[in-house]
Every structure is written in structure tokens, then in C-alpha cells.
Design a protein around this motif. Structure first.
Motif, PDB file in Angstrom:
ATOM      1  N   GLU A  47      33.811  71.674  72.901  1.00  0.00           N
ATOM      2  CA  GLU A  47      33.726  71.513  71.444  1.00  0.00           C
ATOM      3  C   GLU A  47      35.130  71.328  70.883  1.00  0.00           C
ATOM      4  N   GLN A  48      35.386  70.175  70.310  1.00  0.00           N
ATOM      5  CA  GLN A  48      36.737  69.841  69.867  1.00  0.00           C
ATOM      6  C   GLN A  48      37.086  70.430  68.504  1.00  0.00           C
ATOM      7  N   HIS A  49      36.104  70.965  67.784  1.00  0.00           N
ATOM      8  CA  HIS A  49      36.421  71.520  66.463  1.00  0.00           C
ATOM      9  C   HIS A  49      37.019  72.923  66.560  1.00  0.00           C
ATOM     10  N   GLN A  50      37.058  73.496  67.764  1.00  0.00           N
ATOM     11  CA  GLN A  50      37.678  74.801  67.964  1.00  0.00           C
ATOM     12  C   GLN A  50      39.187  74.632  68.104  1.00  0.00           C
ATOM     13  N   GLY A  53      43.552  77.483  71.398  1.00  0.00           N
ATOM     14  CA  GLY A  53      43.503  78.821  71.997  1.00  0.00           C
ATOM     15  C   GLY A  53      42.082  79.322  72.149  1.00  0.00           C
ATOM     16  N   ARG A  54      41.238  79.028  71.171  1.00  0.00           N
ATOM     17  CA  ARG A  54      39.838  79.440  71.240  1.00  0.00           C
ATOM     18  C   ARG A  54      39.106  78.655  72.328  1.00  0.00           C
ATOM     19  N   ASP A  60      37.642  80.443  79.637  1.00  0.00           N
ATOM     20  CA  ASP A  60      37.841  81.610  80.508  1.00  0.00           C
ATOM     21  C   ASP A  60      36.581  82.454  80.583  1.00  0.00           C
ATOM     22  N   ALA A  61      35.935  82.667  79.447  1.00  0.00           N
ATOM     23  CA  ALA A  61      34.694  83.449  79.429  1.00  0.00           C
ATOM     24  C   ALA A  61      33.611  82.749  80.242  1.00  0.00           C
ATOM     25  N   ARG A 113      37.426  88.001  76.226  1.00  0.00           N
ATOM     26  CA  ARG A 113      37.801  86.639  75.852  1.00  0.00           C
ATOM     27  C   ARG A 113      36.957  86.112  74.700  1.00  0.00           C
ATOM     28  N   LEU A 114      35.756  86.653  74.517  1.00  0.00           N
ATOM     29  CA  LEU A 114      34.893  86.163  73.431  1.00  0.00           C
ATOM     30  C   LEU A 114      35.220  86.806  72.088  1.00  0.00           C
TER      31      LEU A 114
END
Length: 118
Positions: A47-50, A53-54, A60-61, A113-114
């Protein structure tokens, strides 16, 4: 003009195995029978709107949860082997406890991570 001749495709038939029959309740046989998980590909979150870092935190999660699935598949196969297999096929209580602890660690990492960054 010449036309090449190709025989019709034939199904591949495997030769019957001449080796010993594998007990379906061994740990390895059970691992092969459990559906394999899809490994994370190491890419950032799609998802590119994040924010970047998110995206990395979500990736990672995702990797942790994929690893958790593998640990749980091994744990399930070991438990089925304990219940249905021969006693020498059981991996032992220490391995079972280690698999559970590995699962707990992966869940803790995914959960961390979440969480949104402060």
C-alpha cells in the motif's frame, strides 16, 4: 516446407517406489502433509499511501506472522506425531516448549511492529 512431428503429450507416470513405505505419522511426513505457508518476499508493504516507515513496519509484521505460521505447522506436526505416531518419533517436551516459545516471540515482534510509532 516440412512440418516437424511431435508426439502427443503423455502424462508423466512415476515408477512405483521400491523403498520402504513411510509411516504417515512421522514428523517429516506430517510436515509434508501440512499446507506450506507463503514466504514473505522481503519487499515493503504494497500500500503506497502509507509512510515509508509504516510500510517497513507492516512488512516486518508480515514476515513475523509468516514465520509464526511455519512454527505452528511444525508444532502441529509434532503434536500429531506424539498422538498418532510411534514413541520414538516424538520430538520431546523441550522441543515442544521451544516451538511454543518461538511462536510467542514471533507474536510479540509482530504485535510490537503493528503498534503506531509515537
Amino acid at each position: 516446407m516440412t512440418t516437424s512431428y511431435s508426439p502427443a503429450p503423455q502424462p508423466i507416470r512415476e515408477a512405483p517406489s521400491v523403498g520402504p513405505v513411510v509411516d504417515p505419522n512421522t514428523l517429516i511426513a506430517l510436515l509434508h502433509s501440512i499446507d506450506s505457508g507463503v514466504a514473505a518476499n522481503g519487499q515493503s508493504w504494497p500500500e503506497q499511501h502509507q509512510l515509508r516507515g509504516r510500510q517497513m513496519a507492516l512488512a516486518d509484521a508480515d514476515c513475523s506472522l509468516t514465520g509464526l505460521r511455519v512454527v505452528l505447522e511444525v508444532l502441529l506436526a509434532a503434536e500429531r506425531s506424539r498422538q498418532d505416531g510411534e514413541p520414538e518419533q516424538y520430538v520431546g517436551d523441550r522441543v515442544m516448549e521451544g516451538l511454543i516459545m518461538a511462536g510467542m516471540g514471533l507474536v510479540a515482534h509482530a504485535s510490537e511492529r503493528l503498534q503506531p510509532a509515537d
